[in-house]
Design an enzyme around this catalytic site. Structure first.
Site, short mmCIF file in Angstrom:
data_model
loop_
_atom_site.label_atom_id
_atom_site.label_comp_id
_atom_site.label_asym_id
_atom_site.label_seq_id
_atom_site.Cartn_x
_atom_site.Cartn_y
_atom_site.Cartn_z
CG HIS A 1 -2.12 1.40 1.27
ND1 HIS A 1 -3.56 0.91 1.28
CD2 HIS A 1 -2.00 2.33 1.39
CE1 HIS A 1 -3.75 2.37 1.59
NE2 HIS A 1 -2.72 3.34 1.16
CG HIS B 1 -0.90 7.15 -0.67
ND1 HIS B 1 -1.86 7.38 -1.67
CD2 HIS B 1 -1.43 6.43 0.60
CE1 HIS B 1 -2.70 6.94 -0.76
NE2 HIS B 1 -2.61 6.11 0.24
CE LYS C 1 -8.35 2.54 -0.49
NZ LYS C 1 -6.51 2.68 -0.63
CG HIS D 1 -9.93 4.28 3.80
ND1 HIS D 1 -8.61 5.23 3.74
CD2 HIS D 1 -10.75 5.03 4.75
CE1 HIS D 1 -8.58 5.85 4.91
NE2 HIS D 1 -9.62 5.54 5.06
CG HIS E 1 -5.13 1.98 5.58
ND1 HIS E 1 -6.37 2.29 6.11
CD2 HIS E 1 -4.10 2.52 4.57
CE1 HIS E 1 -6.81 2.76 5.28
NE2 HIS E 1 -6.21 3.02 4.35
CG ASP F 1 -1.64 4.86 4.40
OD1 ASP F 1 -1.44 5.28 3.00
OD2 ASP F 1 -2.31 5.24 5.06
O1 DOR Z 1 -3.45 8.92 5.72
C1 DOR Z 1 -3.53 9.31 5.06
N1 DOR Z 1 -3.16 9.33 3.58
N2 DOR Z 1 -4.66 8.16 4.81
C2 DOR Z 1 -5.43 8.00 3.99
O2 DOR Z 1 -5.77 7.22 3.39
C3 DOR Z 1 -5.26 8.34 2.09
C4 DOR Z 1 -3.11 9.28 2.68
C5 DOR Z 1 -3.13 10.59 0.97
O3 DOR Z 1 -3.60 9.87 -0.04
O4 DOR Z 1 -2.32 11.10 1.91
ZN ZN Z 2 -3.20 5.56 1.65
#
Ligand code: DOR
Ligand code: ZN
Length: 345
Positions: free
Chosen positions: A14, A16, A100, A137, A175, A248
């Site tokens: 997971h 970003h 997702k 999520h 998460h 995450d």
């Molecule tokens: O803390 C987070 N940041 N939780 C999420 O679900 C999304 C993520 C983000 O894209 O910044």
């Molecule tokens: Zn995330």
């Protein structure tokens, strides 16, 4: 005393990476230590179709440092307009590894997510047929539900009903932050997996709020009470195949974190492996680290484990840069609040 461990190269289930300048700035942090990562689709606009995912994958590959063999595992962002045929084709071609589900409004860039879960049932049924996992999520968004209860309520009101009405659907509870989620994961068969982040193994809600507010510890789902953190540590270090790493890691510039209404996300990609080694050692479970970071995830996704290895060595405290620079400003690296003695060679 163990002072060196060698693991199969880890994967991050997971992650970003964002796009553009941010993508180029943060991708090396992950590609240095990890072989593969499940890439979150919550861009602006989101990665909704197979064509979107193919374009995003190309941009990630062209942002990779020279010689890197890092493999992005793409996902599609589920909307109420998602076409099950497009999803099935993207899966059949090998382009995507998961879909997702963001409840609409649950977190960063989730406005296009799902409000009416019945309307995505045809896609979920098709995914169950073809064996394509759903990454979830797991928080309700109702304003009358306390933010610290949103995960537990989601399990009862949304997740368990989806599991019952879509038998065979492979689901990743992403998460997880509560003992409720750990217990639920343990109550289910092997079609349910759960990822745990690095930061939720390290901080509880006091770290965010006691002695001054710490925006860099604010993420979603928000960290809960200490008893929940301990349940996550127990799950991660248990060796149970259903639990695996999903950092995450969610970079935001400091300018976007340090606001009256700042963004959610902890940027843990650079120091995750050092933090995890420290935590697993503290719990007397270094022998379980490889399962959590390198074996359980591929088994759930039906992918081969990595043949390459990484070695961590224990010694004097290692330091990581406090920030990663981007053309849009610095991104603060997660500070675990304790010394890190494990260095990735
Ligand atoms: O803390 C987070 N940041 N939780 C999420 O679900 C999304 C993520 C983000 O894209 O910044
Ligand atoms: Zn995330």
């Amino acid at each position: 005393m163990t002072s060196q461990i060698t693991l199969r190269r880890p994967d991050d289930w997971h992650l970003h990476l964002r796009d553009g300048n941010m993508l180029r700035a943060v991708l090396p942090s992950t590609a240095t230590h990890f072989a593969r990562a499940i890439i979150m689709p919550n861009l602006v606009p989101p990665v909704v179709t197979s064509a979107d995912a193919a374009g995003y994958r190309d941009r990630i590959l062209s942002a990779l440092p020279e010689g890197s063999t890092f493999e992005p595992l793409m996902t599609l962002y589920l909307t109420e307009q998602t076409d099950p045929d497009d999803v099935a084709a993207a899966h059949a071609s090998g382009l995507i590894k998961a879909v997702k589900l963001y409840p609409a409004g649950a977190t960063t860039n989730s406005a296009s997510g799902v409000s009416h879960f019945d309307s995505v049932r045809p896609t979920l049924e098709r995914m169950a047929e073809i064996g394509l996992p759903l990454c979830v999520h797991g928080e309700v968004t109702d304003s009358d539900i306390d933010i610290f209860d949103r995960e537990a309520v989601f399990i009862d009101r949304v997740l368990d009903p989806i599991r019952r009405t879509t038998p065979g659907l492979r689901v990743v509870m992403e998460h997880i932050t509560t003992s409720n989620a750990v217990d639920y994961a343990r109550s289910q068969d092997e079609t349910l997996g759960a990822t745990i982040t690095t930061h939720h193994l390290v901080i509880n809600r006091n770290h965010i709020l006691a002695g001054g507010i710490k925006p860099h510890y604010y993420c979603l789902p928000v960290a809960k009470r200490e008893e929940h953190r301990l349940a996550l540590r127990d799950a991660a270090t248990s060796g149970e195949a259903r639990f695996f790493l999903g950092t995450d890691s969610a970079p935001h510039t400091d300018a976007n974190k340090l606001l009256p209404c700042g963004c959610a996300g902890c940027f843990t990609a650079p120091n995750t492996m050092s933090i995890l080694a420290q935590a697993f050692e503290e719990d007397g479970a270094l022998d379980k680290l490889e399962g959590f970071t390198s074996l359980n995830g591929p088994a759930f996704y039906g992918l081969p484990v990595n043949e390459e290895t990484i070695t961590l060595t224990k010694g004097d405290p290692v330091t990581y840069p406090s920030h990663v620079e981007t053309p849009d400003g610095p991104v603060t690296v997660f500070d675990p609040g304790f010394d890190l003695n494990w260095r990735v060679e």
